[in-house]
Design an enzyme around this catalytic site. Sequence first.
Site, PDB file in Angstrom:
ATOM      1  N   GLY A  17     -19.410  25.783  31.406  1.00  0.00           N
ATOM      2  CA  GLY A  17     -19.174  24.463  30.513  1.00  0.00           C
ATOM      3  C   GLY A  17     -18.346  23.832  30.914  1.00  0.00           C
ATOM      4  N   ALA A  18     -18.033  22.585  30.984  1.00  0.00           N
ATOM      5  CA  ALA A  18     -16.931  21.534  31.296  1.00  0.00           C
ATOM      6  C   ALA A  18     -16.639  20.568  30.134  1.00  0.00           C
ATOM      7  CB  ALA A  18     -17.549  20.804  32.668  1.00  0.00           C
TER       8      ALA A  18
ATOM      9  N   THR B 159     -11.253  19.502  15.086  1.00  0.00           N
ATOM     10  CA  THR B 159     -12.546  20.410  15.814  1.00  0.00           C
ATOM     11  C   THR B 159     -13.354  19.347  16.475  1.00  0.00           C
ATOM     12  OG1 THR B 159     -13.741  22.076  15.589  1.00  0.00           O
ATOM     13  CG2 THR B 159     -13.535  20.829  13.458  1.00  0.00           C
TER      14      THR B 159
ATOM     15  N   SER C 188     -10.771  27.415   8.885  1.00  0.00           N
ATOM     16  CA  SER C 188      -9.511  27.255   9.072  1.00  0.00           C
ATOM     17  C   SER C 188      -9.005  27.141   7.874  1.00  0.00           C
ATOM     18  CB  SER C 188      -9.332  25.822   9.980  1.00  0.00           C
ATOM     19  OG  SER C 188      -9.710  25.947  11.216  1.00  0.00           O
TER      20      SER C 188
ATOM     21  N   PRO D  44     -23.009  19.028  37.330  1.00  0.00           N
ATOM     22  CA  PRO D  44     -21.865  19.386  38.234  1.00  0.00           C
ATOM     23  C   PRO D  44     -20.588  18.601  38.465  1.00  0.00           C
ATOM     24  CG  PRO D  44     -23.942  19.874  39.400  1.00  0.00           C
ATOM     25  CD  PRO D  44     -24.280  18.793  38.006  1.00  0.00           C
TER      26      PRO D  44
ATOM     27  N   LYS E 157     -12.087  16.265  19.615  1.00  0.00           N
ATOM     28  CA  LYS E 157     -10.850  16.468  20.311  1.00  0.00           C
ATOM     29  C   LYS E 157     -10.574  15.304  21.365  1.00  0.00           C
ATOM     30  CE  LYS E 157     -11.330  21.305  19.589  1.00  0.00           C
ATOM     31  NZ  LYS E 157     -11.422  22.783  20.261  1.00  0.00           N
TER      32      LYS E 157
ATOM     33  N   ASP F 210      -5.728  25.625  22.186  1.00  0.00           N
ATOM     34  CA  ASP F 210      -6.995  26.450  22.648  1.00  0.00           C
ATOM     35  C   ASP F 210      -6.955  27.653  23.574  1.00  0.00           C
ATOM     36  OD1 ASP F 210      -8.622  25.643  20.655  1.00  0.00           O
ATOM     37  OD2 ASP F 210      -9.635  23.865  22.088  1.00  0.00           O
TER      38      ASP F 210
ATOM     39  N   ARG G 293     -24.177  22.217  33.702  1.00  0.00           N
ATOM     40  CA  ARG G 293     -25.353  21.504  34.089  1.00  0.00           C
ATOM     41  C   ARG G 293     -25.260  20.434  34.881  1.00  0.00           C
ATOM     42  NH1 ARG G 293     -29.621  24.476  31.534  1.00  0.00           N
ATOM     43  NH2 ARG G 293     -29.101  25.876  30.121  1.00  0.00           N
TER      44      ARG G 293
ATOM     45  N   SER H 285     -16.003  25.604   8.363  1.00  0.00           N
ATOM     46  CA  SER H 285     -14.865  26.001   9.050  1.00  0.00           C
ATOM     47  C   SER H 285     -14.016  27.195   8.213  1.00  0.00           C
ATOM     48  CB  SER H 285     -13.785  24.716   8.906  1.00  0.00           C
ATOM     49  OG  SER H 285     -12.587  24.907   9.550  1.00  0.00           O
TER      50      SER H 285
END
Length: 282
Positions: free
Chosen positions: A128-129, A62, A17, A155, A66, A103, A153, A15
């Site tokens: 991405g989801a 992170t 940060s 759905p 989250k 973000d 990938r 990190s």
Amino acid sequence: MPDRYAVMGNPIAHSKSPQIHTAFAQQTGQALTYTGLQVEAGKLAEAITAFQQQEGKGLNITIPLKAEAWRLVDQCSPQAQRAKAVNTILLEKNGALLGDNTDGVGLVRDLINNHGGRITGQQVLLLGAGGAASGVIEALLKEHPSHLIIVNRTPAKAIELAARFSPFGAITGGGYELLENNSFHLIINATASSLQGELPPLPRGILRSGGWVYDMMYGNEPTIFMKWGQTHGAARSLDGLGMLVEQAAEAFFIWRKVRPKSAPIIAQLRREMDIKNPAMPL
């Protein structure tokens, strides 16, 4: 005594940060310390309690914590509630945990302010989801793209995200079959594929002439996704370092009510990037 802040995640050694927030503190004349704390999934509540007992004032969260943070906070901002992901926590004196997600602000500010990019009126593809994707969708839609398509990938996850954020603009979610006979001005990689040196399954012709690609990962060298963009005619191939700094600047403002300048820190990090880490997550 300086106020105490930290970032919690796993892994955490990579990190940047602590370096970013220490630089922000020096720049703005704020007295604080900021450290990285490795916390395993399922152990976040315990870690936050310990940090509160040490009079900590605020936290960044992170991967992979989250969503866990979102479930733990007492109160959170509307954008964090909709994202179901928290990356910034303000620790109140009464012990309450106030959650936020910076973000999306970080991504949009990096694209527009730092790179002169455009989202309004553009066809945008989000790969991405997971938590990285859910945290930026609302901010992207508030810039009024002509259409935002999310592919994953699995759905069902992308379909659920599209339904959740449909009040904010034109959005569709599904599998990679949505990409057939489609093309985009901006493609954003919110998957961790670059960490494994892998590419999402993108068809030929997916990037429009003059289009941009943006990888949320970052490194000293271009990520494999950035290289894909370069070989497929991208006008710009960008990594997520600027997003990292911009989301940190917003978190710093939430905690300290002072807005630091991000550009000098981005430039400093570019100079100091460790070549041994070719791709790193936010």
